[in-house]
Scaffold this motif. Structure first.
Motif, PDB file in Angstrom:
ATOM      1  N   ARG A 141       0.850  -1.184   0.000  1.00 52.52           N
ATOM      2  CA  ARG A 141       0.000   0.000   0.000  1.00 52.52           C
ATOM      3  C   ARG A 141       0.887   1.235   0.000  1.00 52.52           C
ATOM      4  O   ARG A 141       1.903   1.276   0.682  1.00 52.52           O
ATOM      5  N   PHE A 142       0.477   2.222  -0.785  1.00 48.51           N
ATOM      6  CA  PHE A 142       1.231   3.454  -0.920  1.00 48.51           C
ATOM      7  C   PHE A 142       0.339   4.646  -0.630  1.00 48.51           C
ATOM      8  O   PHE A 142      -0.869   4.603  -0.872  1.00 48.51           O
ATOM      9  N   ILE A 143       0.947   5.700  -0.142  1.00 46.88           N
ATOM     10  CA  ILE A 143       0.272   6.979   0.040  1.00 46.88           C
ATOM     11  C   ILE A 143       0.931   7.972  -0.916  1.00 46.88           C
ATOM     12  O   ILE A 143       2.153   8.133  -0.903  1.00 46.88           O
ATOM     13  N   LEU A 144       0.122   8.597  -1.761  1.00 44.03           N
ATOM     14  CA  LEU A 144       0.598   9.654  -2.650  1.00 44.03           C
ATOM     15  C   LEU A 144       0.167  10.980  -2.048  1.00 44.03           C
ATOM     16  O   LEU A 144      -0.998  11.150  -1.682  1.00 44.03           O
ATOM     17  N   CYS A 145       1.094  11.913  -1.937  1.00 49.66           N
ATOM     18  CA  CYS A 145       0.817  13.233  -1.362  1.00 49.66           C
ATOM     19  C   CYS A 145       1.290  14.299  -2.341  1.00 49.66           C
ATOM     20  O   CYS A 145       2.410  14.237  -2.826  1.00 49.66           O
ATOM     21  N   TYR A 146       0.409  15.263  -2.591  1.00 47.44           N
ATOM     22  CA  TYR A 146       0.795  16.361  -3.469  1.00 47.44           C
ATOM     23  C   TYR A 146      -0.090  17.561  -3.181  1.00 47.44           C
ATOM     24  O   TYR A 146      -1.123  17.452  -2.521  1.00 47.44           O
ATOM     25  N   ILE A 147       0.342  18.715  -3.644  1.00 51.62           N
ATOM     26  CA  ILE A 147      -0.424  19.945  -3.469  1.00 51.62           C
ATOM     27  C   ILE A 147      -0.987  20.349  -4.826  1.00 51.62           C
ATOM     28  O   ILE A 147      -0.254  20.464  -5.809  1.00 51.62           O
ATOM     29  N   LEU A 148      -2.288  20.521  -4.847  1.00 50.10           N
ATOM     30  CA  LEU A 148      -2.982  20.924  -6.066  1.00 50.10           C
ATOM     31  C   LEU A 148      -3.709  22.228  -5.763  1.00 50.10           C
ATOM     32  O   LEU A 148      -4.649  22.260  -4.973  1.00 50.10           O
ATOM     33  N   GLY A 149      -3.218  23.303  -6.356  1.00 49.17           N
ATOM     34  CA  GLY A 149      -3.737  24.624  -6.000  1.00 49.17           C
ATOM     35  C   GLY A 149      -3.287  24.946  -4.585  1.00 49.17           C
ATOM     36  O   GLY A 149      -2.102  24.995  -4.303  1.00 49.17           O
ATOM     37  N   LYS A 150      -4.257  25.104  -3.691  1.00 52.77           N
ATOM     38  CA  LYS A 150      -3.932  25.359  -2.286  1.00 52.77           C
ATOM     39  C   LYS A 150      -4.323  24.181  -1.403  1.00 52.77           C
ATOM     40  O   LYS A 150      -4.300  24.299  -0.185  1.00 52.77           O
ATOM     41  N   GLN A 169      -3.961  20.203  -0.050  1.00 53.13           N
ATOM     42  CA  GLN A 169      -3.119  19.017   0.077  1.00 53.13           C
ATOM     43  C   GLN A 169      -3.973  17.802  -0.280  1.00 53.13           C
ATOM     44  O   GLN A 169      -5.088  17.670   0.213  1.00 53.13           O
ATOM     45  N   VAL A 170      -3.443  16.958  -1.131  1.00 50.24           N
ATOM     46  CA  VAL A 170      -4.181  15.769  -1.558  1.00 50.24           C
ATOM     47  C   VAL A 170      -3.411  14.537  -1.095  1.00 50.24           C
ATOM     48  O   VAL A 170      -2.191  14.454  -1.275  1.00 50.24           O
ATOM     49  N   TRP A 171      -4.141  13.604  -0.479  1.00 51.79           N
ATOM     50  CA  TRP A 171      -3.569  12.341  -0.015  1.00 51.79           C
ATOM     51  C   TRP A 171      -4.397  11.229  -0.641  1.00 51.79           C
ATOM     52  O   TRP A 171      -5.619  11.229  -0.538  1.00 51.79           O
ATOM     53  N   GLU A 172      -3.731  10.294  -1.283  1.00 49.13           N
ATOM     54  CA  GLU A 172      -4.435   9.164  -1.882  1.00 49.13           C
ATOM     55  C   GLU A 172      -3.757   7.875  -1.444  1.00 49.13           C
ATOM     56  O   GLU A 172      -2.530   7.779  -1.459  1.00 49.13           O
ATOM     57  N   GLU A 173      -4.560   6.897  -1.070  1.00 48.63           N
ATOM     58  CA  GLU A 173      -4.014   5.581  -0.752  1.00 48.63           C
ATOM     59  C   GLU A 173      -4.212   4.676  -1.967  1.00 48.63           C
ATOM     60  O   GLU A 173      -5.323   4.586  -2.496  1.00 48.63           O
ATOM     61  N   ILE A 174      -3.145   4.040  -2.389  1.00 48.63           N
ATOM     62  CA  ILE A 174      -3.158   3.178  -3.561  1.00 48.63           C
ATOM     63  C   ILE A 174      -2.664   1.798  -3.146  1.00 48.63           C
ATOM     64  O   ILE A 174      -1.660   1.685  -2.442  1.00 48.63           O
ATOM     65  N   ILE A 175      -3.343   0.764  -3.614  1.00 48.08           N
ATOM     66  CA  ILE A 175      -2.927  -0.603  -3.309  1.00 48.08           C
ATOM     67  C   ILE A 175      -2.262  -1.204  -4.545  1.00 48.08           C
ATOM     68  O   ILE A 175      -2.863  -1.252  -5.618  1.00 48.08           O
ATOM     69  N   ILE A 227       5.394  14.944  -6.393  1.00 53.46           N
ATOM     70  CA  ILE A 227       4.500  14.029  -5.686  1.00 53.46           C
ATOM     71  C   ILE A 227       5.323  13.152  -4.753  1.00 53.46           C
ATOM     72  O   ILE A 227       6.268  12.493  -5.178  1.00 53.46           O
ATOM     73  N   MET A 228       4.955  13.161  -3.483  1.00 55.28           N
ATOM     74  CA  MET A 228       5.646  12.317  -2.512  1.00 55.28           C
ATOM     75  C   MET A 228       4.944  10.963  -2.447  1.00 55.28           C
ATOM     76  O   MET A 228       3.710  10.896  -2.440  1.00 55.28           O
ATOM     77  N   VAL A 229       5.741   9.904  -2.426  1.00 56.60           N
ATOM     78  CA  VAL A 229       5.203   8.547  -2.361  1.00 56.60           C
ATOM     79  C   VAL A 229       5.769   7.880  -1.119  1.00 56.60           C
ATOM     80  O   VAL A 229       6.985   7.841  -0.924  1.00 56.60           O
TER      81      VAL A 229
END
Length: 51
Positions: free
Chosen positions: A2-11, A13-19, A42-44
């Motif tokens: 499982r991975f967490i992707l973190c990035y800033i889009l506009g203002k 913070q977006v966090w997504e969990e990917i399997i 994008i931080m992984v």
């Protein structure tokens, strides 16, 4: 895995969990295509890794 992707889009913070590593790579490519971000923006994180 499982991975967490973190990035800033506009203002926001977006966090997504990917399997799965393949799914993570696909989603990383999708984010880069859909936004002006590069994979360096994008931080992984490996969610299963213990510190």
């Amino acid at each position: 895995m499982r991975f967490i992707l973190c990035y800033i889009l506009g203002k926001e913070q977006v966090w997504e969990e990917i399997i799965g590593e393949d799914a993570m790579n696909v989603r990383l490519s999708e984010i880069c295509e859909e936004t002006d971000l590069t994979d360096d923006d994008i931080m992984v994180f490996d969610k299963d890794q213990q510190w």
